[in-house]
Design a protein around this motif. Structure first.
Motif, PDB file in Angstrom:
ATOM      1  N   SER A   1      44.659   5.072 -53.064  1.00 28.58           N
ATOM      2  CA  SER A   1      44.052   4.669 -54.322  1.00 28.58           C
ATOM      3  C   SER A   1      43.819   5.898 -55.191  1.00 28.58           C
ATOM      4  O   SER A   1      43.523   6.979 -54.681  1.00 28.58           O
ATOM      5  CB  SER A   1      42.737   3.935 -54.061  1.00 28.58           C
TER       6      SER A   1
ATOM      7  N   CYS B   1      43.825   9.340 -53.062  1.00 31.12           N
ATOM      8  CA  CYS B   1      43.440   9.373 -51.660  1.00 31.12           C
ATOM      9  C   CYS B   1      44.686   9.303 -50.788  1.00 31.12           C
ATOM     10  O   CYS B   1      45.523   8.421 -50.955  1.00 31.12           O
ATOM     11  CB  CYS B   1      42.519   8.194 -51.365  1.00 31.12           C
TER      12      CYS B   1
ATOM     13  N   CYS C   1      36.780   9.773 -51.358  1.00 28.76           N
ATOM     14  CA  CYS C   1      37.364   8.568 -51.935  1.00 28.76           C
ATOM     15  C   CYS C   1      36.318   7.473 -52.077  1.00 28.76           C
ATOM     16  O   CYS C   1      35.618   7.167 -51.112  1.00 28.76           O
ATOM     17  CB  CYS C   1      38.504   8.092 -51.037  1.00 28.76           C
TER      18      CYS C   1
ATOM     19  N   THR D   1      36.829   4.431 -52.339  1.00 31.06           N
ATOM     20  CA  THR D   1      37.273   3.209 -51.670  1.00 31.06           C
ATOM     21  C   THR D   1      37.051   3.266 -50.156  1.00 31.06           C
ATOM     22  O   THR D   1      36.481   2.360 -49.562  1.00 31.06           O
ATOM     23  CB  THR D   1      38.767   2.960 -51.953  1.00 31.06           C
ATOM     24  N   CYS D   2      37.495   4.383 -49.550  1.00 34.30           N
ATOM     25  CA  CYS D   2      37.414   4.443 -48.091  1.00 34.30           C
ATOM     26  C   CYS D   2      36.592   5.624 -47.581  1.00 34.30           C
ATOM     27  O   CYS D   2      36.335   5.732 -46.391  1.00 34.30           O
ATOM     28  CB  CYS D   2      38.817   4.480 -47.489  1.00 34.30           C
TER      29      CYS D   2
HETATM   30 ZN    ZN Z   1      40.717   6.197 -49.766  1.00 34.19          ZN
END
Ligand code: ZN
Length: 80
Positions: free
Chosen positions: A13, A8, A31, A33-34
């Motif tokens: 990450s 990302c 992603c 994560t985000c």
């Molecule tokens: Zn991310």
């Protein structure tokens, strides 16, 4: 379906995702994560496997084939 190693760009990450080429090209991967879709493909170094029967990793064409005199037809000078 191929696996992609992606990083990302937003949160840096790295993750591995299974997706079709179409999904990848259409930017449908995000992603975990985000949620960003700004992803870069990570290219990993792959260890080169030695061929079975290959007795020399110096000479790219060497083959341990006694009918041809062994490594590089017996002309290989590596390793003494
Ligand atoms: Zn991310």
């Amino acid at each position: 379906m191929p696996y992609y190693d992606l990083r990302c760009e937003k949160c840096q990450s790295e993750f591995n995702v299974k997706a079709s080429i179409q999904e990848r090209s259409e930017g449908k991967i995000s992603c975990p994560t985000c949620g960003s879709q700004e992803l870069a493909t990570v290219y990993r170094k792959v260890n080169v496997l030695r061929y079975k029967g290959k007795d020399c990793d110096v000479c790219p064409v060497s083959v341990n084939d006694q009918s041809h005199g062994g490594c590089c037809n017996g002309n290989c000078r590596h390793g003494g």
